[in-house]
Scaffold this active site. Structure first.
Site, PDB file in Angstrom:
ATOM      1  N   CYS A 115      -6.303 -16.349 -11.145  1.00  0.00           N
ATOM      2  CA  CYS A 115      -6.468 -16.989  -9.822  1.00  0.00           C
ATOM      3  C   CYS A 115      -7.715 -17.851  -9.735  1.00  0.00           C
ATOM      4  CB  CYS A 115      -6.531 -15.931  -8.730  1.00  0.00           C
ATOM      5  SG  CYS A 115      -5.182 -14.778  -8.853  1.00  0.00           S
ATOM      6  N   HIS A 261      -8.358 -19.485  -2.620  1.00  0.00           N
ATOM      7  CA  HIS A 261      -7.144 -19.147  -3.361  1.00  0.00           C
ATOM      8  C   HIS A 261      -6.145 -18.533  -2.394  1.00  0.00           C
ATOM      9  CE1 HIS A 261      -4.366 -17.369  -6.048  1.00  0.00           C
ATOM     10  NE2 HIS A 261      -4.822 -16.141  -5.908  1.00  0.00           N
ATOM     11  N   ASN A 291       1.886 -17.174  -3.775  1.00  0.00           N
ATOM     12  CA  ASN A 291       0.666 -17.205  -4.591  1.00  0.00           C
ATOM     13  C   ASN A 291       0.988 -17.905  -5.915  1.00  0.00           C
ATOM     14  OD1 ASN A 291      -1.431 -16.604  -6.344  1.00  0.00           O
ATOM     15  ND2 ASN A 291      -1.577 -14.446  -5.748  1.00  0.00           N
TER      16      ASN A 291
HETATM   17  O1  UT7 Z   1      -3.808 -13.531  -6.660  1.00  0.00           O
HETATM   18  C1  UT7 Z   1      -4.100 -12.354  -7.295  1.00  0.00           C
HETATM   19  C2  UT7 Z   1      -4.898 -11.472  -6.453  1.00  0.00           C
HETATM   20  N1  UT7 Z   1      -4.024 -10.615  -5.688  1.00  0.00           N
HETATM   21  C3  UT7 Z   1      -4.340 -10.270  -4.474  1.00  0.00           C
HETATM   22  O2  UT7 Z   1      -5.335 -10.737  -3.948  1.00  0.00           O
HETATM   23  C4  UT7 Z   1      -3.436  -9.301  -3.781  1.00  0.00           C
HETATM   24  C5  UT7 Z   1      -4.215  -8.394  -2.886  1.00  0.00           C
HETATM   25  N2  UT7 Z   1      -3.406  -7.344  -2.281  1.00  0.00           N
HETATM   26  C6  UT7 Z   1      -2.421  -7.607  -1.406  1.00  0.00           C
HETATM   27  O3  UT7 Z   1      -2.152  -8.750  -1.098  1.00  0.00           O
HETATM   28  C7  UT7 Z   1      -1.740  -6.417  -0.765  1.00  0.00           C
HETATM   29  O4  UT7 Z   1      -2.344  -5.232  -1.208  1.00  0.00           O
HETATM   30  C8  UT7 Z   1      -0.205  -6.360  -1.025  1.00  0.00           C
HETATM   31  C9  UT7 Z   1       0.491  -7.466  -0.244  1.00  0.00           C
HETATM   32  C10 UT7 Z   1       0.084  -6.477  -2.500  1.00  0.00           C
HETATM   33  C11 UT7 Z   1       0.358  -5.038  -0.529  1.00  0.00           C
HETATM   34  O5  UT7 Z   1       0.075  -4.864   0.836  1.00  0.00           O
HETATM   35  P1  UT7 Z   1      -0.592  -3.509   1.362  1.00  0.00           P
HETATM   36  O6  UT7 Z   1      -0.729  -3.678   2.802  1.00  0.00           O
HETATM   37  O7  UT7 Z   1      -1.844  -3.272   0.555  1.00  0.00           O
HETATM   38  O8  UT7 Z   1       0.528  -2.461   1.038  1.00  0.00           O
HETATM   39  P2  UT7 Z   1       0.469  -1.173   0.102  1.00  0.00           P
HETATM   40  O9  UT7 Z   1       0.442  -1.571  -1.336  1.00  0.00           O
HETATM   41  O10 UT7 Z   1      -0.595  -0.282   0.596  1.00  0.00           O
HETATM   42  O11 UT7 Z   1       1.875  -0.523   0.387  1.00  0.00           O
HETATM   43  C12 UT7 Z   1       2.230  -0.066   1.687  1.00  0.00           C
HETATM   44  C13 UT7 Z   1       3.672   0.389   1.660  1.00  0.00           C
HETATM   45  C14 UT7 Z   1       3.995   1.325   0.512  1.00  0.00           C
HETATM   46  O12 UT7 Z   1       4.925   2.282   0.969  1.00  0.00           O
HETATM   47  P3  UT7 Z   1       4.442   3.754   1.400  1.00  0.00           P
HETATM   48  O13 UT7 Z   1       3.787   4.327   0.178  1.00  0.00           O
HETATM   49  O14 UT7 Z   1       3.494   3.542   2.531  1.00  0.00           O
HETATM   50  O15 UT7 Z   1       5.723   4.415   1.776  1.00  0.00           O
HETATM   51  C15 UT7 Z   1       4.677   0.421  -0.488  1.00  0.00           C
HETATM   52  O16 UT7 Z   1       5.573   1.113  -1.318  1.00  0.00           O
HETATM   53  O17 UT7 Z   1       4.540  -0.746   1.511  1.00  0.00           O
HETATM   54  C16 UT7 Z   1       5.435  -0.512   0.400  1.00  0.00           C
HETATM   55  N3  UT7 Z   1       5.709  -1.806  -0.204  1.00  0.00           N
HETATM   56  C17 UT7 Z   1       6.713  -2.603   0.214  1.00  0.00           C
HETATM   57  N4  UT7 Z   1       7.625  -2.462   1.177  1.00  0.00           N
HETATM   58  C18 UT7 Z   1       8.497  -3.485   1.362  1.00  0.00           C
HETATM   59  C19 UT7 Z   1       5.076  -2.416  -1.241  1.00  0.00           C
HETATM   60  N5  UT7 Z   1       5.634  -3.606  -1.489  1.00  0.00           N
HETATM   61  C20 UT7 Z   1       6.652  -3.743  -0.608  1.00  0.00           C
HETATM   62  C21 UT7 Z   1       7.587  -4.779  -0.365  1.00  0.00           C
HETATM   63  N6  UT7 Z   1       8.490  -4.586   0.634  1.00  0.00           N
HETATM   64  N7  UT7 Z   1       7.619  -5.926  -1.067  1.00  0.00           N
END
Ligand code: UT7
Length: 336
Positions: A115, A261, A291
């Site tokens: 990134c 980014h 992204n």
């Molecule tokens: O460019 C590279 C650098 N990358 C970044 O900067 C990414 C930084 N991180 C993020 O953007 C976020 O952490 C994500 C968008 C990847 C994830 O969002 P979050 O709010 O941190 O969600 P989480 O990983 O804590 O997951 C919350 C819930 C989980 O379910 P439970 O355990 O609460 O039941 C996940 O399994 O959301 C679930 N989940 C989804 N649900 C529906 C994870 N991905 C998905 C999805 N659709 N695509």
């Protein structure tokens, strides 16, 4: 004094539009979840049948940037190609792009900084130009993520985020005493967090580098500890923005536009809040492209110029954090 100036920009997106509804048909996710957690509404992917690599997208973007800069391929002293999704394991996509441009001996190097590839690329171009090693540098950020994503519920946290795309910037030396060009660049890396966002295979530390078992376990797909990366971004971006402003000796108010980014709309909103900036000063287009990693900052730059948000005399800060982890900021002022 030698200054590092942007002469032309260009972008290229493949034509396959993939909406959140499309993804919802392939995995257990929803439009609401994706928009709420990331801000992304759609992204563009290369054709499903393959055959299009990062250098192909980079080539299209380069042609546009070069025509705007008034460059012919022979004018290029150095190609810097930033990507985490090279066409081949090796050689680098920069070599492939050089060949597509009809060049047969121009130096070409790849930057594998994910990134922050564009930020590292700007810092490298600036060093080459200020040390007189090069006068004209073609910097390209290009990614084909879609062929390397786990399009099943197992990979949904990563797959919904990434889009394919490319952007190119023609960077040229200018002799001037006015305060213009790259005013400061700061880049960093902390490999202790490498496993927070990575693709394990094919890997030189494995023998063989990729086998049936690894394929079955999805080791060739990216994995991410999203929360950890998110937390780091929210902490590091304001920090490195301050570092770049200090280095350049200019105030926050003198920056017309911040181009972060495009990893997550919420990260960029948190950045705006912590810097006390109106959201209009922080450019976002992740809603339309997802992204695109090394392409995201130059893609946004190209759009911001097109929209008239940046022009003669404007000051812009590029910044980002991503896999490595790596992070950085580059302050740039357009000549008046
Ligand atoms: O460019 C590279 C650098 N990358 C970044 O900067 C990414 C930084 N991180 C993020 O953007 C976020 O952490 C994500 C968008 C990847 C994830 O969002 P979050 O709010 O941190 O969600 P989480 O990983 O804590 O997951 C919350 C819930 C989980 O379910 P439970 O355990 O609460 O039941 C996940 O399994 O959301 C679930 N989940 C989804 N649900 C529906 C994870 N991905 C998905 C999805 N659709 N695509």
């Amino acid at each position: 004094m030698k200054k590092t100036i942007i002469k032309g920009t260009g972008r290229y997106l493949p034509s396959r539009l993939v909406t959140n509804e499309d993804l919802s048909r392939w995995m257990d996710t929803s439009n609401e979840w994706i928009i709420q957690r990331t801000g992304i509404e759609q992204r563009y992917w290369v054709p499903e049948e393959g055959g299009v690599g990062a250098s192909d997208l980079g080539f299209e973007a380069s042609k546009i940037a070069m025509s705007r800069a008034g460059w012919e391929p022979e004018d290029i002293d150095l190609i810097i190609f930033a990507t985490l999704s090279p066409d081949l394991f090796f050689p680098g996509s920069g070599c492939l792009l050089a060949h597509k441009l009809g060049l047969s001996s121009t130096p070409a190097l790849d930057i594998r900084q994910q990134c922050t590839g564009f930020l590292y690329g700007m810092a490298t171009a600036d060093a080459y130009i200020r040390s007189s090693l090069a006068k004209r540098v073609l910097l390209v950020g290009a990614e084909v993520h879609s062929t390397g994503l786990d399009i099943s519920t197992r990979g949904r946290d990563v797959a919904v985020i990434f889009g394919d795309g490319a952007a190119a910037v023609c960077i040229e030396r200018m002799e001037t005493d006015i305060k213009a060009g790259i005013l400061a660049s700061c880049v960093h890396a902390d490999g202790s967090l490498a496993e927070s966002l990575m693709t394990v295979a094919p890997a030189s530390r494995e023998n063989p580098r990729l086998d049936e078992k690894m394929l079955k376990e999805g080791k060739h797909f990216p994995t991410m500890d999203g929360r950890n990366i998110f937390k780091n971004a929210v902490r590091r971006l304001p920090e490195v923005a301050g570092e770049a402003l200090n280095k350049a000796g200019i105030s926050l108010d003198s920056v017309d536009l911040f181009i972060p980014h495009q990893a997550n709309l919420r990260i960029n909103q948190a950045f705006a809040k912590s810097m006390d900036l109106p959201e209009s000063k922080v450019y976002n287009n992740i809603q339309r492209y997802g992204n695109t990693t090394a392409a995201s900052i130059p893609l946004a730059l190209d759009e911001a110029i097109e929209k008239g948000l940046l022009g003669a005399g404007s000051t812009v800060m590029f910044l980002g954090l991503g896999a490595g982890v790596t992070w950085g900021a580059v302050l740039y002022r357009f000549p008046a």
